[in-house]
Design an enzyme around this catalytic site. Structure first.
Site, short mmCIF file in Angstrom:
data_model
loop_
_atom_site.label_atom_id
_atom_site.label_comp_id
_atom_site.label_asym_id
_atom_site.label_seq_id
_atom_site.Cartn_x
_atom_site.Cartn_y
_atom_site.Cartn_z
CD GLU A 195 0.16 -1.28 3.19
OE1 GLU A 195 0.41 -2.22 2.42
OE2 GLU A 195 0.27 -1.39 4.44
CG HIS A 207 -5.85 -5.72 1.37
ND1 HIS A 207 -6.33 -6.37 2.49
CD2 HIS A 207 -4.58 -5.38 1.65
CE1 HIS A 207 -5.38 -6.41 3.41
NE2 HIS A 207 -4.30 -5.81 2.92
CD GLU A 208 -2.27 -4.06 -0.80
OE1 GLU A 208 -1.91 -3.30 0.13
OE2 GLU A 208 -2.23 -5.30 -0.71
CG HIS A 219 -3.37 -1.11 3.79
ND1 HIS A 219 -3.30 -1.28 5.15
CD2 HIS A 219 -3.09 -2.32 3.24
CE1 HIS A 219 -3.00 -2.55 5.42
NE2 HIS A 219 -2.88 -3.21 4.27
CD GLU A 253 -2.04 -5.71 6.51
OE1 GLU A 253 -3.05 -5.85 5.80
OE2 GLU A 253 -0.99 -5.14 6.12
CG ASP A 298 8.64 -10.89 7.35
OD1 ASP A 298 7.82 -10.05 6.92
OD2 ASP A 298 9.05 -11.86 6.70
CE1 TYR A 303 -1.56 -9.96 6.81
CE2 TYR A 303 -2.95 -8.77 5.28
CZ TYR A 303 -1.71 -9.09 5.75
OH TYR A 303 -0.60 -8.53 5.17
#
Ligand code: BES
Ligand code: ZN
Length: 598
Positions: free
Chosen positions: A269, A293-294, A297, A316, A373, A381
């Site tokens: 995003e 989705h992006e 954001h 998320e 990460d 999510y």
């Protein structure tokens, strides 16, 4: 179980060396030369700072950068600086001594050959095969591998940049962008809204532009542009739907760039310019929920930002929720239901993989000492989304939407941690707070029993077909002719654990999964193909693994391969060939997976 921490201000980002309460970046001015021969970025970063009266040091994050010299307030002679020892995942602290008068710090530097945010591609690795390509991926803490900066999502700054590239290439950033090349190969950028460092982005390649609507458009390599423009033609409508739901878009334009296939994510995003994988170019617009989705954001994440990576679910979870609302606006309730059911399946699978008592199944994470990460899973999510669905179910959509809109509005351009969010929720929606066991959802593990179970009417047919197949009756084309990619995906996920070669062959003959141009479906089909050693799909599997670098597809496939000795051998052989095509974000995960299981 953690207890909520109400002293939000004392929360420190464990993934950054910065001490923003002492000296903080307000503006970044970059001047960079992109050199494809040496695979380096070199130049300078000038940081405007705001410091507390007694502050004597500016602390920055760097990783693998070569710092040539540091200058204060445009003075002639270099200032001193200290580069700390290398810390795993975090890199090196850069300390610059300040005087009470210091307003500006300039750092002359170049990137290292292994800069994790950067992927340098040979012409062969692009769609057009003629020009090299470079793109960055800064989230979560990789911005520091290409810019010396306070790389913490709680620190926002505006930026401008001058970027010098080979004359035949176009540079684009997460900022106001050019729509065509110029003859000098020098590009100027400005980002006037303050952003956190993980949203710094640069792409350099042979790309051209096509408009989608008045505020939206796509960039892609010339050979991909037409397909991209078709696939994303509904982006303007998505933007309008998003604004109707949760308020005005704050970032001026919304464009997308389709990157080469090694891009390790589906989408990223980056403000004003979403980076996207070419694997969503299905030819039928069936995978555009990724755009929703992006785009979402732009509110959840880019406008209201998780304060630390322990609060990643705020980014998320809200985005998944918002994405599905946008898709519902455009394509109706039954479409959104399919997405919801597929997402719920991912969640159940993830909880099962981690184990329902694993701390990694909490919404609020504790990633101290770990790579952030590690927090990137369907918990953030899909459990995040499931929590929001549960809250919505208590107060009803009208009230819920008012709350969400108010949340984005109230905290625009600020960062938010889990506890601050819960305080706001308690204040604005006391009824929801009382009726839902909020601490269990946020600090508890596994999936709470009161999670909403969304049903999909369109999937009922698919489930019948899957059941019939189990009884030995192949569904006929007559039956499946109106299925979309989502129905097919659901069907493939419902295939029995073990299938005979004859069953696999018959299915494939009838529905041509191995030849599917829909990467989401192909990736799903390749799992039973590996599991049941369906050899006719092996060439397609190898081709997919060697060309596609999207981690979400790679991890389950390599994982499935490592379950048998024969598969492990094939995984190792394919990986040797494929690895040079992958981004460090993907090799980071896969090196470990194949070491542990290979
Ligand atoms: N911001 C993420 C990608 C990301 C997360 C990069 C964490 C690095 C660290 C992006 O918005 C995302 O979620 N992408 C998904 C697609 C989406 C439709 C779920 C992906 O790439 O698969
Ligand atoms: Zn996301």
């Amino acid at each position: 179980m953690h207890q909520p921490n109400d002293t939000a201000l004392t929360i420190r980002d464990v993934h950054s060396f910065a001490r923003p309460e002492e000296a903080v970046i307000k503006h970044l001015s970059l001047d960079l030369t992109v050199n494809f021969d040496t695979r380096t970025l070199s130049g300078r970063a000038t940081l405007d700072i705001a410091a507390a009266p007694d502050a004597d040091t500016l602390l920055l994050d760097t990783r693998g950068l070569s710092i040539e010299r540091v200058m204060l307030d445009g003075e002639e002679s270099p200032a001193s600086f200290i580069l700390g020892p290398e810390v795993q995942y975090l890199g090196q602290k850069l300390a610059v001594p300040l005087t009470p008068q210091t307003k500006q710090v300039t750092i002359h530097y170049h990137t290292g050959p292994e800069a994790a945010a950067l992927q340098w591609l040979t012409p062969q690795q692009t769609a057009g095969k003629k020009h090299p390509f470079l793109f960055t991926q800064s989230q979560a803490i990789l911005a520091r591998t290409w810019v010396p900066v306070q790389d913490s999502p709680g620190v926002r700054f505006t930026y401008d940049a001058t970027v010098r590239v080979p004359k035949d290439l176009l540079a684009l950033m997460s900022a106001g962008n050019p729509q065509q090349r110029n003859s000098e190969g020098v590009y100027q950028f400005r980002m006037e809204q303050p952003i956190p460092a993980y949203l710094l982005a640069l792409s350099v390649g042979d790309v051209t532009f096509a408009p989608a609507g008045s505020r939206t458009g796509v960039y892609a390599e010339p050979v991909t542009l037409k397909a991209a423009a078709y696939e994303f033609a509904e982006t303007e409508k998505m933007l309008e739907a998003a604004e109707r739901l949760y308020g005005k878009y704050a970032w001026d334009r919304y464009d997308l760039i389709v990157l080469p296939p090694s891009f390790p994510f589906g989408g990223m995003e980056n403000p004003r310019l979403t980076f996207a994988t070419p694997t969503i170019l299905a030819g039928d617009r069936s995978l555009t929920s990724l755009v929703a989705h992006e785009l979402a954001h732009s509110w959840s994440g880019n406008l209201v930002t998780n304060q630390t990576w322990n609060d990643f679910w705020l980014n998320e979870g809200f985005t998944v929720y918002f994405e599905r609302r946008i898709m519902e606006e455009l394509y109706g309730r039954d479409y959104a239901q399919m997405l919801e059911v597929l997402g719920h399946q991912d969640l159940v699978q993830t909880v099962q993989d981690f184990g329902k008592d694993s701390p990694d199944t909490q919404l609020k994470l504790n990633l101290a000492g770990r790579d952030p990460d590690d927090g990137v899973s369907d918990i953030a999510y899909e459990k995040g989304n499931a929590f929001l669905l549960r809250l919505e179910s208590v107060v009803g959509r009208r009230k819920w939407d008012e709350f969400v809109k108010g949340y984005f509005n109230t905290f625009a351009f600020q960062s938010m941690n889990t506890e601050q969010f819960l305080d706001y929720l308690k204040k604005e929606l006391p009824q929801a707070y009382r009726q839902v066991d909020v601490p269990a959802w946020v600090y508890g593990r596994g999936l709470p029993a009161d999670a909403i179970r969304v049903k999909s009417t369109r999937f009922e047919e698919v489930e019948k077909a899957a059941l019939a197949l189990k009884m030995g009756n192949q569904p006929t084309q007559e039956y499946t002719k109106n299925w979309s990619a989502h129905e097919w995906l659901h069907f493939v996920r419902l295939l029995p654990e073990t299938m005979t070669p004859t069953q696999m062959t018959q299915l494939d003959k009838a529905f041509r999964f191995t030849e599917s141009g829909n990467n989401e479906l192909l990736a799903a089909w390749l799992l039973p193909a590996v599991r049941n050693r369906y050899e006719p799909a092996y060439p397609a599997l190898e081709n997919f693994l060697v060309t596609v670098g999207r981690r979400k597809f790679l991890v389950p496939l390599y994982n499935e391969l490592t379950k048998t000795p024969e598969g492990r051998k094939r995984a190792a052989a394919i990986y040797r060939k494929a690895r040079p095509n992958y981004h460090s974000v993907a090799t980071g995960t896969l090196d470990q997976l194949l070491k542990e299981k290979g």
